[in-house]
Design an enzyme around this catalytic site. Structure first.
Site, PDB file in Angstrom:
ATOM      1  N   LYS A  35      43.302  43.152  31.866  1.00 60.21           N
ATOM      2  CA  LYS A  35      42.381  42.369  31.043  1.00 60.21           C
ATOM      3  C   LYS A  35      41.212  41.943  31.936  1.00 60.21           C
ATOM      4  O   LYS A  35      41.433  41.591  33.111  1.00 60.21           O
ATOM      5  CB  LYS A  35      43.125  41.151  30.487  1.00 60.21           C
ATOM      6  CG  LYS A  35      42.336  40.299  29.511  1.00 60.21           C
ATOM      7  CD  LYS A  35      43.209  39.152  28.970  1.00 60.21           C
ATOM      8  CE  LYS A  35      42.490  38.300  27.951  1.00 60.21           C
ATOM      9  NZ  LYS A  35      43.360  37.235  27.387  1.00 60.21           N
ATOM     10  N   SER A  39      43.447  36.882  22.392  1.00 59.08           N
ATOM     11  CA  SER A  39      42.260  37.367  23.058  1.00 59.08           C
ATOM     12  C   SER A  39      42.471  38.664  23.847  1.00 59.08           C
ATOM     13  O   SER A  39      41.497  39.321  24.203  1.00 59.08           O
ATOM     14  CB  SER A  39      41.743  36.288  24.020  1.00 59.08           C
ATOM     15  OG  SER A  39      42.687  36.049  25.037  1.00 59.08           O
ATOM     16  N   SER A  83      47.666  34.720  23.101  1.00 62.25           N
ATOM     17  CA  SER A  83      46.751  35.835  23.379  1.00 62.25           C
ATOM     18  C   SER A  83      47.402  37.101  23.897  1.00 62.25           C
ATOM     19  O   SER A  83      46.740  38.136  23.996  1.00 62.25           O
ATOM     20  CB  SER A  83      45.669  35.392  24.366  1.00 62.25           C
ATOM     21  OG  SER A  83      44.716  34.586  23.715  1.00 62.25           O
TER      22      SER A  83
END
Lengths: 486, 484
Positions: free
Chosen positions: A76, A151, A175
């Site tokens: 990420k 997210s 997330s």
């Protein structure tokens, strides 16, 4: 090649079916061909990936391959990576090249993994749909009309689409788990303090936690083995031994006590999601588990408490983005105040600004006690709810999200978006570990089963999820997008 | 009207840790800008603080030295504000649960009396960087070398009633932290800085007047001058029927005045909240006891011991215990020479005079404590007389010999006490001075005492100053009187 789990890929590498370099080239090729439509990567690190793959092949040839040597993954874009752009999905950091590696990045590299690049995300991890990225929304590989969740939406979509067998995400209020559920993959948010936060760009420091996202619980166990453990650079990372998370995977579930929180099956839960979750629970009963209803009475306070604590911490954590030392700086500032105002106004997106404003307000003189202190009291009650429940049962189960992936643009109102996280947010407030595992579909959109345990019971959660995956094949389903482009 | 002044001080002491309070970067002073700022100090995305245990130990030592309560748990908070030399946009400090609770510092006033000043609390925090406004042509430079240097902020109660008391308090704090070795106390380098809260009220009034805070006053002298100015300003204002507004002011040492910086309405809302990146600091009793057992002797104890056990005057004891360097020096001289009063006289007399003349601090003295102690020992055991001793001191000061003994030997300053040798010199002087001898003989006996000085001088000259003056006197008198 792109369809296999980490464990399967390792067997192929060991057997010499293909090299890590070949595997890496194959996946980089898929990213080139497919990610234009998906938008799951912000930065692809071709050269570094091939160099790491070659080093892994050499290690394997020298008989020095570990469990993860030569296995590709993606990070990420919230983890700082030396000499590689790290944006956190924000215009603010569009030009930021980190001079150091996050602890997680270091550990995964030391384990021999090959990072293919940095995945898309909601700006500074604030969002549940990946629509808050400066780099544009990510598509859900199962249905391009749907969001991948957020997210960590880029990480989830990349794994689901067969661009990479695993990815690392972060989870502050769901997330990892919610995008894993939306994209039909397996994701684990570890106990707060299990994995170092050093080098992970902070959203809400007391809630943020990094974790693995992959195609099976067994793969998550392999990754957590490499990620977990004390770090002298993170005071909140606990000094506690790290077990081998693969060791308990095969333990039978006979006698497992499962609790179903009454509050996680109430109003607002999509009936088809509920049906899929209840079917999954019947699988556990057939494996010898017993099921009972439990209560987490303060559940309805979780979202309000979260939206006080997380923005409060965020408002302070994001103060360092001031245009002075790194990141976006406005053109021709008239003076210092102008520099601050315009750099931040231009660098941050709407949701980030909204949360900075909320946090700044709740910490202000005269409001601190009513909001922040009260929210911390509520947080203790929520934690106590879970501790009480785990006196009675071993794990809790329920849906990871009240609905399957919703349509892009469907939740324009911030509050309706916040309510999407009703089943995941309390877990971060309590600091306990949680997983989402694929458990069926509503139409073509996946459903995630959430499995929760008390603090530091990751091995047990992975065991429970793995046993479920031994008896089901939801986690083996691949979206047509990945198959057609094989 | 009679006015009463109320003064409280917030003293920021840079702690002498090797590395910063939350990072491993060096705290050394004077390096090239931004060469001692690591990723943590720069507030790069993703970095986290890790508390330096040495800073905790130093804070606790200070707490123990002022007999303060040391809470079991203390917590770091974030003080949020924007400034270019504050990299994270917040300062990590302690707002609600400081590491040191209430304590007392005893100050010594000029007349030798003492007064207790209460300390409200002391807390740990990180220093900011420095903004450099010169040399950048309309822009501001930022040096983050200082960012993250550990500070102990010591907050007093408003117990001081005059500028002199405030200066005495600051000196007492300086003395305690240097005795403890937790700070170099170097005010010129910013190791100690203070904010002064001043208010005035009509004598007899119970409630406090409105206070002004004077920021960043960086020397003992400036503290006195800033307070003096500020008290005059407030009294004048009130006597003219005005009101004092609560505000932050700056002291301008060049114009000797304070100026308004910002009023209460313009003050920041710092939005303090507990820092989620740091765990609460939990100190167990064994840790605190260990630090207490290893505290050095503190200034007040030392002063008392100098008076009672060594028999020094209150004044001498106070001067010699004022700084750790002074006390250490004096104690070594005393140890080497074996006599406290002689040691005190030499340190405060010959040594202090020479240091003053050359503007040197005692640590920079060219004469070491051991050298001075050996010199004093030679005075005490009559190896040299007082006049020669001054000569030896000067030689040591000028680096003309490694030790008193070597100089005495080289310059032949050893005192002559051999009666035969002195008598021989006297006989020679008498033989060489027939006229003076005649005068002496003809003088009235009560005038002769004065006239003997000439002969003493001649004998001392003949001995090149080494003859024992008492012996010379006595023997001369005998011999001259025998001639009468």
């Amino acid at each position: 090649m792109h369809d296999k789990t980490l464990a399967e890929l390792k067997r192929s590498l060991d057997a010499g079916e293909f090299s890590s370099r070949e595997l890496t080239q194959h996946l980089l090729g898929r990213i080139d061909r497919l990610d234009g439509a998906l938008n799951s990567f912000i930065t692809v690190t071709y050269d570094q990936a091939l160099a790491a793959a070659e080093a892994a092949d050499a290690a394997r040839a020298a008989g020095k391959a570990g469990a993860l040597t030569g296995l590709p993954l993606a990070l990420k874009d919230i983890f700082c990576t030396r000499d590689v752009r790290t944006t956190a999905g924000s215009r603010m950091l569009d030009n930021f090249i980190a001079p150091y590696d996050a602890s997680v990045v270091e550990k995964l590299a030391a384990a021999g993994t090959v990072s293919l690049g940095k995945t898309n995300m909601d700006e500074f991890a604030m969002g549940s749909s990946n629509e808050n990225s400066h780099y544009g929304p990510v598509k859900n590989p199962w249905d391009f009309a749907a969001v991948p969740g957020g997210s960590s939406g880029g990480s989830a979509a990349a794994v689901a689409a067969g661009l990479v067998p695993a990815a690392i995400g972060t989870d502050t209020g769901g997330s990892i788990r919610q995008p894993a559920a939306f994209c039909g993959i397996t994701g684990l948010k570890p106990t707060y303090g299990r994995v170092s936060r050093y080098g992970m760009i902070a959203y809400a420091s007391s809630l943020d936690q990094a974790g693995p996202m992959a195609r099976s619980a067994a793969d998550c166990a392999l990754l957590l083995n490499a990620m977990a453990g004390h770090d002298l650079r993170d005071s909140t990372c606990v000094q506690r031994g790290v077990p081998d998370y693969t060791e308990e995977l095969d333990t039978p579930l006979a006698g497992l006590k499962i609790g179903l929180p009454r509050e996680y099956f109430g109003d607002g839960l999509d009936p088809q999601v509920e049906a899929a979750v209840r079917d999954a629970i019947r699988v556990f009963e057939s494996l010898g588990a017993s099921v009972r209803e439990v209560s987490l009475p303060h559940t309805h306070y979780a979202i309000p408490a979260y939206y006080v604590i997380a923005p409060a911490e965020a408002s302070s954590n994001l103060s360092r983005f001031d245009g002075v030392r790194f990141g976006h700086r406005c053109a021709n500032p008239a003076d210092l105040i102008d520099l601050y105002k315009r750099s931040r106004a231009e660098g941050f997106g709407d949701e980030v600004k909204r949360r900075i404003l909320i946090g700044t307000h709740t910490l202000s003189e005269g409001f601190f006690d009513a909001y922040y202190k009260k929210a911390q009291q509520v947080r203790r009650l929520i934690r106590q709810d879970f501790l009480d429940a785990f006196e009675e049962v071993d794990v809790l189960m329920g849906p990871a999200s009240p609905t399957p992936a919703f349509d892009l643009g469907a939740n324009k109102d911030p509050v309706s978006m916040y309510l999407q996280d009703i089943y995941t947010i309390a877990i971060n407030l309590a600091g306990i570990p949680g997983m989402s595992v694929p458990a069926g579909f509503v139409g073509q959109r996946p459903v995630g089963l959430q499995i929760l345990g008390s603090h530091f019971t990751e091995a047990r959660l992975l065991n429970v999820a793995h046993q479920f995956q031994q008896g089901t094949d939801w986690h083996r389903q691949r979206p047509a997008f990945a198959e057609e482009n094989a | 009207m009679q006015w009463e002044t109320m003064i409280g001080l917030e003293v920021h002491v840079q702690l002498a840790t090797r590395s910063k309070i939350f990072s491993g970067a060096s705290t050394a002073f004077g390096a090239e800008p931004n060469t001692q700022a690591c990723a943590v100090d720069l507030g790069l995305p993703g970095v986290l603080p890790v508390l330096n245990e040495a800073a905790v130990a130093m804070a606790v030592k200070f707490g123990l030295a002022i007999h303060a309560e040391i809470p079991e748990v203390s917590v770091f908070d974030r003080k949020n504000y924007f400034y270019p030399d504050l990299p994270k946009g917040y300062q990590t400090s302690q707002m609600y649960q400081p590491i040191v609770g209430a304590g007392v510092v005893e100050i010594t006033l000029e007349d030798g009396t003492t007064k207790p000043i209460r300390v409200h609390h002391a807390h740990l925090e990180e220093d900011a960087g420095k903004s450099l406004h010169e040399d950048f042509h309309g822009m501001t430079g930022v040096d983050l070398n200082r960012a993250g240097t550990p500070l102990l902020e010591i907050v007093s109660e408003p117990d001081m009633r005059s500028a002199k008391e405030a200066a005495a308090y600051l000196k007492a704090i300086h003395s305690i932290v240097t005795y403890l070795g937790i700070s170099d106390g170097n005010m010129a380098e910013g190791s100690m800085r203070c904010d002064v809260n001043v208010s005035v009220r009509p004598k007899g009034q119970e409630t406090f007047g409105t206070r002004a805070e004077i920021k960043n006053v960086n020397s003992f002298r400036f503290v006195e001058r800033a307070i003096a100015y500020e008290v005059d300003r407030q009294v004048e204002l009130l006597e003219e029927g005005g009101v004092v507004v609560q505000e932050t002011r700056l002291f301008d040492p060049e114009r000797d005045e304070t100026r308004s910086m910002r009023t209460k309405e313009e003050a920041n809302d710092y939005r303090y909240f507990p820092c989620p990146d740091l765990l609460p600091v939990v100190l167990d009793k064994a840790y605190i006891d260990h630090l207490r057992d290893n505290l050095p002797e503190l200034p007040a104890d030392k002063r008392a011991r100098f008076e009672r056990a060594l028999g020094l005057s209150a004044y001498d004891a106070s001067v010699l215990s004022a700084t750790r360097e002074m006390a250490d020096y004096f104690e070594e001289v005393m140890e080497v020479c074996g006599d406290a009063k002689q040691a005190a006289n030499w340190v405060q007399g010959e040594l202090a005079g020479a240091l003053n003349r050359e503007g040197l601090a005692i640590v920079d003295s060219p004469v070491s404590a051991r050298q001075l102690g050996e010199l004093v020992a030679r005075v005490i055991d009559d190896t040299i007389n007082g006049k020669a001793a001054k000569q030896v001191f000067q030689a040591l000061w000028n680096g003309q010999g490694a030790s008193a003994d070597a100089i005495i030997e080289a310059q032949g300053l050893k005192q002559v006490t051999d009666t035969g040798a002195i008598e021989a010199m006297i006989d020679q002087v008498i033989a060489d001075s027939p006229a003076q001898v005649a005068q002496y003989r003809d003088a009235e006996p009560d005038k002769r005492g004065k006239m003997i000085g000439y002969f003493v001088g001649q004998v001392m000259k003949a001995s090149r100053g080494t003859a024992n003056p008492q012996q010379v006197n006595a023997l001369l008198k005998q011999k001259l009187d025998a001639l009468c």
